[in-house]
Design a protein around this motif. Structure first.
Motif, PDB file in Angstrom:
ATOM      1  N   GLY A 130      42.788  24.368  53.333  1.00 13.63           N
ATOM      2  CA  GLY A 130      43.805  24.358  54.373  1.00 13.63           C
ATOM      3  C   GLY A 130      43.312  24.004  55.755  1.00 13.63           C
ATOM      4  O   GLY A 130      43.973  24.300  56.751  1.00 13.63           O
ATOM      5  N   ARG A 131      42.191  23.349  55.837  1.00 14.35           N
ATOM      6  CA  ARG A 131      41.651  22.988  57.152  1.00 14.35           C
ATOM      7  C   ARG A 131      42.377  21.801  57.771  1.00 14.35           C
ATOM      8  O   ARG A 131      42.408  21.660  58.993  1.00 14.35           O
ATOM      9  CB  ARG A 131      40.158  22.693  57.049  1.00 14.35           C
ATOM     10  N   GLU A 135      46.771  19.748  54.030  1.00 16.09           N
ATOM     11  CA  GLU A 135      46.386  20.760  53.045  1.00 16.09           C
ATOM     12  C   GLU A 135      46.957  22.126  53.415  1.00 16.09           C
ATOM     13  O   GLU A 135      47.366  22.897  52.538  1.00 16.09           O
ATOM     14  CB  GLU A 135      44.856  20.836  52.928  1.00 16.09           C
ATOM     15  N   ALA A 136      47.000  22.422  54.707  1.00 15.71           N
ATOM     16  CA  ALA A 136      47.602  23.682  55.152  1.00 15.71           C
ATOM     17  C   ALA A 136      49.066  23.743  54.741  1.00 15.71           C
ATOM     18  O   ALA A 136      49.576  24.789  54.327  1.00 15.71           O
ATOM     19  CB  ALA A 136      47.462  23.832  56.663  1.00 15.71           C
ATOM     20  N   LEU A 137      49.754  22.609  54.830  1.00 17.82           N
ATOM     21  CA  LEU A 137      51.159  22.555  54.441  1.00 17.82           C
ATOM     22  C   LEU A 137      51.313  22.775  52.938  1.00 17.82           C
ATOM     23  O   LEU A 137      52.269  23.435  52.495  1.00 17.82           O
ATOM     24  CB  LEU A 137      51.766  21.207  54.846  1.00 17.82           C
ATOM     25  N   VAL A 161      41.880  31.246  59.549  1.00 15.01           N
ATOM     26  CA  VAL A 161      42.476  32.476  60.060  1.00 15.01           C
ATOM     27  C   VAL A 161      43.871  32.227  60.614  1.00 15.01           C
ATOM     28  O   VAL A 161      44.812  32.995  60.354  1.00 15.01           O
ATOM     29  CB  VAL A 161      41.571  33.111  61.139  1.00 15.01           C
ATOM     30  N   ARG A 162      44.051  31.153  61.378  1.00 16.43           N
ATOM     31  CA  ARG A 162      45.356  30.897  61.971  1.00 16.43           C
ATOM     32  C   ARG A 162      46.417  30.592  60.916  1.00 16.43           C
ATOM     33  O   ARG A 162      47.588  30.963  61.071  1.00 16.43           O
ATOM     34  CB  ARG A 162      45.261  29.758  62.994  1.00 16.43           C
ATOM     35  N   GLY A 177      44.135  39.544  52.036  1.00 15.50           N
ATOM     36  CA  GLY A 177      43.244  38.547  52.597  1.00 15.50           C
ATOM     37  C   GLY A 177      41.795  38.697  52.200  1.00 15.50           C
ATOM     38  O   GLY A 177      41.202  39.757  52.343  1.00 15.50           O
ATOM     39  N   MET A 178      41.242  37.608  51.704  1.00 12.70           N
ATOM     40  CA  MET A 178      39.827  37.564  51.371  1.00 12.70           C
ATOM     41  C   MET A 178      39.236  36.314  52.020  1.00 12.70           C
ATOM     42  O   MET A 178      39.615  35.195  51.701  1.00 12.70           O
ATOM     43  CB  MET A 178      39.617  37.532  49.852  1.00 12.70           C
ATOM     44  N   GLY A 179      38.336  36.506  52.978  1.00 11.19           N
ATOM     45  CA  GLY A 179      37.773  35.366  53.683  1.00 11.19           C
ATOM     46  C   GLY A 179      38.732  34.748  54.678  1.00 11.19           C
ATOM     47  O   GLY A 179      38.649  33.557  54.975  1.00 11.19           O
ATOM     48  N   CYS A 180      39.660  35.561  55.206  1.00 13.29           N
ATOM     49  CA  CYS A 180      40.670  35.077  56.158  1.00 13.29           C
ATOM     50  C   CYS A 180      40.608  35.857  57.463  1.00 13.29           C
ATOM     51  O   CYS A 180      41.634  36.048  58.126  1.00 13.29           O
ATOM     52  CB  CYS A 180      42.070  35.212  55.564  1.00 13.29           C
ATOM     53  N   GLY A 181      39.435  36.330  57.832  1.00 14.58           N
ATOM     54  CA  GLY A 181      39.341  37.154  59.025  1.00 14.58           C
ATOM     55  C   GLY A 181      40.126  38.437  58.835  1.00 14.58           C
ATOM     56  O   GLY A 181      40.145  39.015  57.746  1.00 14.58           O
TER      57      GLY A 181
END
Length: 263
Positions: A130-131, A135-137, A161-162, A177-181
């Motif tokens: 999702g960077r 991909e985020a979409l 994170v955002r 959340g895992m690895g998402c801040g």
């Protein structure tokens, strides 16, 4: 806590509380987590499930449905109910929304998965997902699919994170959340990573708080030392001593000897 944590409890506190979550491998780990106030747990549907449930009767327990274990909605519903009967509060499912919707229609709480989904990593590789905007979409679309299917919760793994924050603020589902801040509703790690139980690769988002590899090696050394001492004692006659055995008095043995002649 005097009763089991429910989906309603989690949803009613969404946005006002951050929950701790651990994936545990056995009842001892589950009990230790509960003692520390970690009330959201996950585990595999193996032989440890019932003992884990018994050790933490009030925890919210998400149990993983093995990927590929079902090939129809009916099978998903049947297996989902079986896992609830064994003690699950929610069924973790990395299958498509097609299967999740079938279970949700029957009132089975389901946890979906977006971002880095290990069971589907052949399509993405093991990396942050999702960077890029596109991909985020795609991640967000997957969230909407699971939300529309009726999932109660969703694991969000290794996304920016955002993006995780946007998802958490814009879905009624509990985000794990895992690895998402610290963006999601729960802060989720595997006990094996926290305890340092293996010598394999540790993901970037993990943090080791103990070194069970070293402790296990030390225990093995102690086992070998004890077994070697036992063998040496037997060889030298130091074991067994009189205090380690029982005997009969002379009269009892003589009576036994007489009776034994008739057999």
């Amino acid at each position: 806590m005097t009763r089991r944590t429910t989906v309603h409890d989690l949803r009613s506190q969404k946005g006002s509380r951050k929950w701790l979550q651990l994936h545990v491998d056995n009842a001892e780990e589950a009990a230790a987590a509960m003692e520390c106030g970690i009330t959201i747990l996950s585990c595999e549907p193996d032989h440890n499930l019932e003992s884990i449930r018994s050790a933490v009767p009030f925890a919210f327990l998400s149990v993983g449905m093995p990927h590929g274990a079902v090939s129809s909605q009916q099978e998903a519903i049947r297996l989902g109910f079986q896992m609830l009967k064994r003690g699950a509060d929610s069924i973790y499912c990395s299958h498509s929304a097609y299967f999740i919707e079938a279970m949700a229609r029957e009132g089975i709480p389901v946890t979906g998965h977006v971002g880095l989904v290990p069971n589907r990593a052949t399509w993405t590789n093991f990396r942050a997902i999702g960077r890029t905007p596109e991909e985020a979409l795609r991640v967000l679309r997957a969230v909407r699919d699971l939300e529309n299917a009726g999932a109660a919760a969703i694991e969000v793994e290794v996304v920016p994170v955002r993006l995780a924050d946007y998802i958490t603020r814009n879905t009624p589902m509990i985000t794990m959340g895992m690895g998402c801040g610290s963006a999601c509703d729960t802060q989720y790690l595997f006990s094996s990573d926290v305890l340092g139980t293996h010598a394999d690769h540790y993901p970037r988002h993990s943090k080791r708080y103990a070194d069970f590899v070293a402790l296990t090696a030390e225990l093995q050394t102690k086992r070998v030392e004890a077994f070697r001492a036992f063998a040496a004692d037997v060889a030298s006659g130091a074991y067994p001593e009189t205090r380690h055995q029982v005997d009969m008095d002379d009269a009892a043995f003589e009576r036994f000897f007489t009776l034994a002649q008739s057999i």
